[in-house]
Scaffold this motif. Structure first.
Motif, PDB file in Angstrom:
ATOM      1  N   GLU A 119       0.430  78.219  32.286  1.00 21.69           N
ATOM      2  CA  GLU A 119       0.152  76.720  31.871  1.00 21.69           C
ATOM      3  C   GLU A 119       0.753  76.323  30.531  1.00 21.69           C
ATOM      4  N   GLU A 120       1.232  77.316  29.850  1.00 24.75           N
ATOM      5  CA  GLU A 120       1.910  76.690  28.518  1.00 24.75           C
ATOM      6  C   GLU A 120       3.361  76.604  28.741  1.00 24.75           C
ATOM      7  N   LEU A 121       3.807  76.786  29.860  1.00 20.75           N
ATOM      8  CA  LEU A 121       5.379  76.573  29.953  1.00 20.75           C
ATOM      9  C   LEU A 121       5.536  75.157  30.069  1.00 20.75           C
ATOM     10  N   THR A 122       6.246  74.832  29.200  1.00 20.62           N
ATOM     11  CA  THR A 122       6.696  73.296  29.016  1.00 20.62           C
ATOM     12  C   THR A 122       7.968  72.615  29.589  1.00 20.62           C
ATOM     13  N   ASN A 123       8.979  73.419  29.373  1.00 17.93           N
ATOM     14  CA  ASN A 123      10.253  73.146  30.063  1.00 17.93           C
ATOM     15  C   ASN A 123      10.961  74.450  30.457  1.00 17.93           C
ATOM     16  N   VAL A 124      11.853  74.612  31.430  1.00 13.28           N
ATOM     17  CA  VAL A 124      12.862  75.858  31.665  1.00 13.28           C
ATOM     18  C   VAL A 124      14.214  75.169  31.422  1.00 13.28           C
ATOM     19  N   TYR A 125      14.915  76.115  30.806  1.00 12.14           N
ATOM     20  CA  TYR A 125      16.462  75.821  30.452  1.00 12.14           C
ATOM     21  C   TYR A 125      17.218  76.633  31.435  1.00 12.14           C
ATOM     22  N   VAL A 126      17.828  76.231  32.446  1.00  8.97           N
ATOM     23  CA  VAL A 126      18.411  77.023  33.258  1.00  8.97           C
ATOM     24  C   VAL A 126      20.044  76.913  32.762  1.00  8.97           C
ATOM     25  N   LEU A 127      20.396  78.357  32.536  1.00  6.69           N
ATOM     26  CA  LEU A 127      21.860  78.261  32.126  1.00  6.69           C
ATOM     27  C   LEU A 127      22.623  78.695  33.222  1.00  6.69           C
ATOM     28  N   ILE A 128      23.755  77.794  33.071  1.00  7.16           N
ATOM     29  CA  ILE A 128      25.046  77.836  34.064  1.00  7.16           C
ATOM     30  C   ILE A 128      26.408  78.055  33.434  1.00  7.16           C
ATOM     31  N   ASP A 129      27.036  79.131  34.137  1.00  6.20           N
ATOM     32  CA  ASP A 129      28.267  79.598  33.312  1.00  6.20           C
ATOM     33  C   ASP A 129      29.311  78.542  33.647  1.00  6.20           C
ATOM     34  N   SER A 130      29.689  77.621  32.659  1.00  9.67           N
ATOM     35  CA  SER A 130      30.638  76.423  32.747  1.00  9.67           C
ATOM     36  C   SER A 130      31.916  76.964  33.382  1.00  9.67           C
ATOM     37  N   ARG A 131      32.423  78.122  33.175  1.00  6.92           N
ATOM     38  CA  ARG A 131      33.385  78.699  33.691  1.00  6.92           C
ATOM     39  C   ARG A 131      33.793  78.754  34.965  1.00  6.92           C
ATOM     40  N   ILE A 132      32.958  78.807  35.915  1.00 11.02           N
ATOM     41  CA  ILE A 132      32.959  79.009  37.312  1.00 11.02           C
ATOM     42  C   ILE A 132      32.243  77.886  38.241  1.00 11.02           C
ATOM     43  N   PRO A 133      32.757  77.768  39.203  1.00  9.92           N
ATOM     44  CA  PRO A 133      32.225  76.910  40.205  1.00  9.92           C
ATOM     45  C   PRO A 133      30.658  77.007  40.609  1.00  9.92           C
ATOM     46  N   PRO A 134      30.012  75.974  41.330  1.00  8.52           N
ATOM     47  CA  PRO A 134      28.609  76.286  41.406  1.00  8.52           C
ATOM     48  C   PRO A 134      28.124  77.401  42.280  1.00  8.52           C
TER      49      PRO A 134
END
Length: 199
Positions: free
Chosen positions: A104-119
């Protein structure tokens, strides 16, 4: 936001063992070796707060860091590391699913993506899981200083395009570099704004 204090609080094997003081939590997660620990250390300004390692999959527990005695930065285990047993991956899946769906305390998730590679499909699937379950999220592109800017921007554009095939609108996005400090103020200001809405 100015970080005046950042201290390790607890490592937990599941969401039920996490702190129960009601402070808001901002979770950071991404594929193994995406640069999560380096980003956390850059954000907090405390070198070595989160343990960095050249060995993917080092983080195995839910790690809470208390920031300014007001909110928690949560360092979550990375996903997508192939050199783990099936049992370990299933344990991770259960631990993380329960945390995201029941904390319940989870407010926001920051999903880290490696900018060096395609999706990557695994990133898109994870983002879709959060979105489908109504879990607030932002996307943080890491290591933007490690590759030519033209390639970085092309990868980011491709990620946006891939997401728009699944989503009506894009979540907030941030470009970061743990080396140069790029994105630090923007991320912390984002957390501060969200905290203000909770008061």
């Amino acid at each position: 936001m100015k970080i005046s204090s950042a201290v390790f609080s607890i490592s937990s094997p599941n969401y039920k063992k996490c702190p129960s003081d009601g402070r808001p939590e901002y979770a950071f997660i991404g594929r193994s070796n995406v640069g999560k620990s380096s980003l956390i250390n850059m954000l907090t300004g405390v070198k070595g707060l989160a343990k960095t390692s050249g060995r993917p999959g080092k983080t195995q527990l839910i790690n809470h860091f208390l920031i300014n005695d007001e909110w928690y930065l949560v360092d979550l285990p990375g996903y997508g590391y192939a050199r783990t047993s099936r049992t370990s991956r299933e344990k991770w899946d259960t631990m993380m699913r329960d945390y995201f769906l029941h904390r319940e305390e989870l407010t926001n998730v920051y999903v880290l993506i490696d900018s060096r590679i395609p999706p990557q499909r695994i990133d898109l699937e994870f983002i879709t899981f959060l979105g489908t379950n109504g879990i607030p999220l932002s996307i943080v592109f890491t290591k933007t200083d490690k590759e030519k800017q033209r390639e970085v921007m092309a990868n980011i554009k491709a990620m946006k395009k891939a997401l728009l095939e699944l989503w009506d609108e894009l979540p907030p996005m941030f470009l970061t570099s743990s080396l140069t400090g790029l994105g630090r103020d923007a991320l912390l200001d984002n957390i501060e704004r969200i905290n203000e809405t909770l008061k």
